[in-house]
Write a protein that holds these residues in place. Structure first.
Motif, mmCIF file in Angstrom:
data_model
loop_
_atom_site.group_PDB
_atom_site.id
_atom_site.type_symbol
_atom_site.label_atom_id
_atom_site.label_comp_id
_atom_site.label_asym_id
_atom_site.label_seq_id
_atom_site.Cartn_x
_atom_site.Cartn_y
_atom_site.Cartn_z
ATOM 1 N N LYS A 197 0.851 -1.195 0.000
ATOM 2 C CA LYS A 197 0.000 0.000 0.000
ATOM 3 C C LYS A 197 0.884 1.242 0.000
ATOM 4 O O LYS A 197 1.949 1.276 0.639
ATOM 5 C CB LYS A 197 -0.924 0.011 1.214
ATOM 6 C CG LYS A 197 -1.999 -1.046 1.147
ATOM 7 C CD LYS A 197 -2.921 -0.946 2.321
ATOM 8 C CE LYS A 197 -3.975 -2.038 2.233
ATOM 9 N NZ LYS A 197 -4.843 -2.036 3.412
ATOM 10 N N ARG A 198 0.414 2.253 -0.675
ATOM 11 C CA ARG A 198 1.145 3.510 -0.682
ATOM 12 C C ARG A 198 0.944 4.218 0.651
ATOM 13 O O ARG A 198 -0.135 4.206 1.210
ATOM 14 C CB ARG A 198 0.664 4.401 -1.813
ATOM 15 C CG ARG A 198 0.991 3.822 -3.161
ATOM 16 C CD ARG A 198 0.547 4.778 -4.246
ATOM 17 N NE ARG A 198 0.698 4.134 -5.527
ATOM 18 C CZ ARG A 198 1.538 4.555 -6.449
ATOM 19 N NH1 ARG A 198 2.258 5.617 -6.262
ATOM 20 N NH2 ARG A 198 1.621 3.897 -7.591
ATOM 21 N N LYS A 199 1.986 4.866 1.089
ATOM 22 C CA LYS A 199 1.925 5.581 2.376
ATOM 23 C C LYS A 199 1.248 6.915 2.201
ATOM 24 O O LYS A 199 1.341 7.573 1.249
ATOM 25 C CB LYS A 199 3.330 5.797 2.939
ATOM 26 C CG LYS A 199 4.083 4.500 3.114
ATOM 27 C CD LYS A 199 3.705 3.841 4.381
ATOM 28 C CE LYS A 199 4.563 2.597 4.525
ATOM 29 N NZ LYS A 199 4.071 1.576 5.245
#
Length: 91
Positions: free
Chosen positions: A89-91
């Motif tokens: 997942k992208r931060k």
């Protein structure tokens, strides 16, 4: 079913499961955890049927034990899968 037959099936399934997992390289254990949840779910359904069959005290005990172990496996599998997906997942 006869108790001896049920114990034989249990031992053969246990042996095959151990052989299958030990042949998989450690780098593939996490991705395979997602796939093994489906197998553990099927095992859980069979264990519930065995535990509720009323075929005897030993059958009920082994079915209950299988329910507990399969539940631990399913919950652990979902936790590992969730952590694995969180890495992407992208931060």
């Amino acid at each position: 079913m006869d108790l001896l037959l049920l114990i034989t099936i249990f031992v053969v399934a246990l042996f095959l499961g151990v052989e299958l997992i030990t042949k998989v390289p450690p780098t593939l254990h996490t991705p395979l955890m997602s796939a093994s949840n489906a197998i553990s779910g099927i095992t859980l359904v069979g264990a519930l049927l065995a535990a509720g069959s009323g075929a005897g005290a030993w059958v009920n005990f082994l079915g209950f034990l299988a329910v507990v172990l399969a539940t631990i496996n399913v919950v652990g599998g979902y936790m590992v899968t969730n952590r694995m997906l969180a890495m992407f997942k992208r931060k």
